[in-house]
Design an enzyme around this catalytic site. Structure first.
Site, short mmCIF file in Angstrom:
data_model
loop_
_atom_site.label_atom_id
_atom_site.label_comp_id
_atom_site.label_asym_id
_atom_site.label_seq_id
_atom_site.Cartn_x
_atom_site.Cartn_y
_atom_site.Cartn_z
N PRO A 1 19.95 -45.97 -21.32
CA PRO A 1 20.99 -46.25 -22.32
C PRO A 1 20.69 -47.43 -23.25
O PRO A 1 21.31 -47.56 -24.30
CB PRO A 1 22.23 -46.55 -21.47
N SER A 2 19.79 -48.30 -22.85
CA SER A 2 19.50 -49.50 -23.62
C SER A 2 19.07 -49.17 -25.05
O SER A 2 18.14 -48.39 -25.26
CB SER A 2 18.39 -50.29 -22.92
N GLY A 3 19.73 -49.79 -26.03
CA GLY A 3 19.37 -49.56 -27.42
C GLY A 3 17.92 -49.92 -27.73
O GLY A 3 17.20 -49.11 -28.34
#
Length: 216
Positions: free
Chosen positions: A10-12
């Site tokens: 999920p980390s941008g």
């Protein structure tokens, strides 16, 4: 050549690296690092990256972290003629400026507003939202002058910034008061190959996790 990418889906910043690699045809061997479980603090990871952060890449023994440095490196090494990172010094300087804006202004303001709500269960802070909207206003103004954030073509700056802003979908945050940003995001999401698989799916999973932590 396959590059190891230590990431959390999920980390941008991690998603930005995946999107750039996809566009330029670099194969990644994805190695998940569960930040919630503290896997970034394991001795073997700390030996590789003492700052214990993701994304981190291992390209045949060359270790690099910080997403914006990684995406610049990938294009410089594997797709030096790509318009994602123009060779012209002035055009490249504009891309760099927007990458620095993302890191130092936009992503910073967003994090100060986003993280207390997600990880501490706090109510939205009006002052922090105001600061975030100020940063968004700068971006909106930029997009009034060009169709992409750094000119008339998709660049690394677009990818990094859309990865940042899309994180707000976890909070169902709407950019309706910023029509240029809204239109640009829709366009970029359509243009980036496999966007949904690399972004929407992990974000929906993270959103479900955040919801599960809220008091019923």
């Amino acid at each position: 050549m396959t590059i190891d990418l230590y990431h959390m889906a999920p980390s941008g910043p991690c998603r930005a690296v995946r999107m750039v690699a996809k566009i330029i045809g670099v194969d990644l061997n994805l190695k998940n690092v569960d930040l919630m479980a503290g896997e970034q603090n394991k001795p073997e990871f700390l030996k590789m990256n003492p700052q214990h952060c993701v994304p981190t890449i291992d390209d045949d023994g060359f270790i690099l972290w910080e997403s914006r440095a990684i995406i610049q490196y990938l294009v410089n090494k594997y797709a030096p003629d790509s318009s994602l990172y123009p060779k012209d010094p002035r055009q490249r300087a504009v891309v760099d400026r927007l990458l620095y804006f993302d890191m130092g202004t936009l992503f910073k303001a967003q994090g100060e507003y986003f993280y207390p709500q997600v990880f501490k269960g706090q109510d939205p802070d009006p002052e922090k939202e105001s600061n975030y909207k100020t940063a968004l206003g700068y971006l909106e103004g930029n997009l009034e002058k060009s169709s992409y954030v750094a000119g008339d073509k998709l660049t690394l700056a677009d990818i990094s910034i859309v990865a940042s802003l899309s994180m707000m979908e976890v909070l169902d945050y709407k950019f309706s008061s910023f029509p240029k940003i809204s239109a640009w995001m829709a366009k970029v999401k359509e243009e980036i190959p496999d966007y949904k698989a690399m972004n929407d799916e992990p974000l929906q999973g993270f959103k479900a996790w955040v919801k599960s932590k809220k008091p019923q």
